[in-house]
Design a protein around this motif. Structure first.
Motif, PDB file in Angstrom:
ATOM      1  N   ARG A 170      15.646 -53.741  -2.918  1.00 41.75           N
ATOM      2  CA  ARG A 170      14.391 -52.790  -2.474  1.00 41.75           C
ATOM      3  C   ARG A 170      13.239 -53.649  -2.110  1.00 41.75           C
ATOM      4  N   THR A 171      12.867 -53.505  -0.725  1.00 37.88           N
ATOM      5  CA  THR A 171      11.813 -54.366  -0.203  1.00 37.88           C
ATOM      6  C   THR A 171      10.447 -53.837  -0.511  1.00 37.88           C
ATOM      7  N   TYR A 172       9.339 -54.582  -0.543  1.00 37.53           N
ATOM      8  CA  TYR A 172       8.010 -54.012  -0.723  1.00 37.53           C
ATOM      9  C   TYR A 172       7.855 -52.838   0.136  1.00 37.53           C
ATOM     10  N   ASP A 173       8.207 -52.893   1.389  1.00 40.27           N
ATOM     11  CA  ASP A 173       7.779 -51.764   2.351  1.00 40.27           C
ATOM     12  C   ASP A 173       8.917 -50.646   2.243  1.00 40.27           C
TER      13      ASP A 173
ATOM     14  N   THR B  94      14.673 -65.268  -4.258  1.00 42.59           N
ATOM     15  CA  THR B  94      14.559 -63.863  -4.634  1.00 42.59           C
ATOM     16  C   THR B  94      13.142 -63.164  -3.973  1.00 42.59           C
ATOM     17  N   ARG B  95      13.272 -62.301  -2.972  1.00 39.27           N
ATOM     18  CA  ARG B  95      11.872 -62.163  -2.504  1.00 39.27           C
ATOM     19  C   ARG B  95      11.654 -60.502  -2.697  1.00 39.27           C
ATOM     20  N   SER B  96      12.435 -59.779  -3.329  1.00 38.97           N
ATOM     21  CA  SER B  96      12.458 -58.350  -3.509  1.00 38.97           C
ATOM     22  C   SER B  96      13.117 -57.933  -4.618  1.00 38.97           C
ATOM     23  N   LEU B  97      13.000 -56.671  -4.928  1.00 40.25           N
ATOM     24  CA  LEU B  97      13.754 -56.234  -6.450  1.00 40.25           C
ATOM     25  C   LEU B  97      15.267 -56.264  -6.198  1.00 40.25           C
ATOM     26  N   GLN B  98      15.999 -56.483  -7.017  1.00 40.89           N
ATOM     27  CA  GLN B  98      17.413 -56.634  -6.839  1.00 40.89           C
ATOM     28  C   GLN B  98      18.023 -55.868  -8.318  1.00 40.89           C
TER      29      GLN B  98
ATOM     30  N   GLU C 266       3.757 -67.649   2.660  1.00 42.47           N
ATOM     31  CA  GLU C 266       4.509 -66.600   3.325  1.00 42.47           C
ATOM     32  C   GLU C 266       4.241 -65.330   2.938  1.00 42.47           C
ATOM     33  N   GLU C 267       4.194 -64.518   3.907  1.00 44.73           N
ATOM     34  CA  GLU C 267       3.880 -62.942   3.620  1.00 44.73           C
ATOM     35  C   GLU C 267       5.114 -62.116   2.882  1.00 44.73           C
ATOM     36  N   THR C 268       6.392 -62.503   3.211  1.00 48.58           N
ATOM     37  CA  THR C 268       7.230 -61.902   2.248  1.00 48.58           C
ATOM     38  C   THR C 268       7.314 -62.294   0.801  1.00 48.58           C
ATOM     39  N   ILE C 269       6.881 -63.480   0.646  1.00 49.29           N
ATOM     40  CA  ILE C 269       6.660 -63.892  -0.842  1.00 49.29           C
ATOM     41  C   ILE C 269       5.582 -63.458  -1.405  1.00 49.29           C
TER      42      ILE C 269
ATOM     43  N   ALA D 205       3.595 -59.152  -5.194  1.00 51.83           N
ATOM     44  CA  ALA D 205       2.944 -57.936  -5.704  1.00 51.83           C
ATOM     45  C   ALA D 205       3.811 -56.702  -5.987  1.00 51.83           C
ATOM     46  N   GLN D 206       4.926 -56.639  -5.333  1.00 60.90           N
ATOM     47  CA  GLN D 206       6.137 -55.708  -5.659  1.00 60.90           C
ATOM     48  C   GLN D 206       6.339 -55.963  -7.372  1.00 60.90           C
ATOM     49  N   THR D 207       6.593 -57.108  -7.657  1.00 64.62           N
ATOM     50  CA  THR D 207       7.007 -57.626  -9.017  1.00 64.62           C
ATOM     51  C   THR D 207       5.818 -56.830  -9.933  1.00 64.62           C
TER      52      THR D 207
END
Length: 201
Positions: free
Chosen positions: A35-38, A63-67, A97-100, A105-107
């Motif tokens: 699940r990505t931030y967007d 790891t850059r998104s929820l897994q 890096e924006e994705t990080i 923020a998602q975490t």
């Protein structure tokens, strides 16, 4: 279904713990939901070994998104499902890096809705500087976790002799935490973690 979120610094062993714990409770194949931030959601079916090869890395911020994976544990004569969610590692610095940045923020946002927080601390990085650092993310996670009363601290890399000696320092630094020493790599301490999960699902 209860959800357990795995948080900590980058490279503290979150993904290795998530996948090896899946194997420990008897899972050979995992359906991993990303699940990505967007809001983009994708799913992949992998063996635990394939997932380890693809998702675990010694490099920062693999790891850059929820897994998330859905696992089950036998409680009495019943098998109960629960969700275990790996997250982007947190740092006190603003990453370039924006994705990080979005992953962190998602975490932080997701911690508010998760039922339980499994906070992984790397025992091998505990030094005098770590203990005295006022910008210590582990301390922030600890303070938030104990205030929620649904928090377990996993002291990782207990299999390393020099790191093992830092458990007492960790206990001093985080006195209100329920701490289980583990090795995410060697599956040590997983029996105790499984018992904690089983009591709370």
């Amino acid at each position: 279904m209860r959800e357990f979120i795995v948080v900590g610094l980058p490279n503290s062993g979150k993904t290795m713990f998530t996948l090896n714990f899946a194997g420990f409770v008897g899972t050979k194949n995992v359906d991993i939901t990303f699940r990505t931030y967007d809001g983009l959601i994708t799913c992949r079916h992998l063996t635990v070994e394939e997932a380890r090869r693809e998702l675990c890395s010694a490099s920062m911020h693999k790891t850059r998104s929820l897994q998330s994976v859905i696992l089950k544990i036998a409680v009495g004569k019943t098998a109960i499902n629960f969700k275990l969610t790996d997250t982007c590692g947190l740092t006190p610095q603003i990453n370039h890096e924006e994705t990080i940045r979005k992953g962190m923020a998602q975490t932080i946002g997701f911690m508010r809705s998760a039922d339980f927080i499994l906070h992984i601390v790397d025992l091998s990085i505990i030094t005098d500087e770590y203990m005295n650092n006022v910008n210590n993310i582990d301390r922030d996670l600890y303070c938030y976790g104990v205030s929620r009363h649904n928090y377990l601290l996993l002291a990782n890399k207990f299999d390393i002799q020099s790191a093992r000696n830092n458990v007492s320092r960790l206990t001093t630094a985080f006195p209100q935490a329920n701490i289980i020493p583990i090795s995410a790599l060697q599956n040590q301490g997983f029996k105790e973690v499984k018992a904690y999960v089983a009591r709370n699902i």
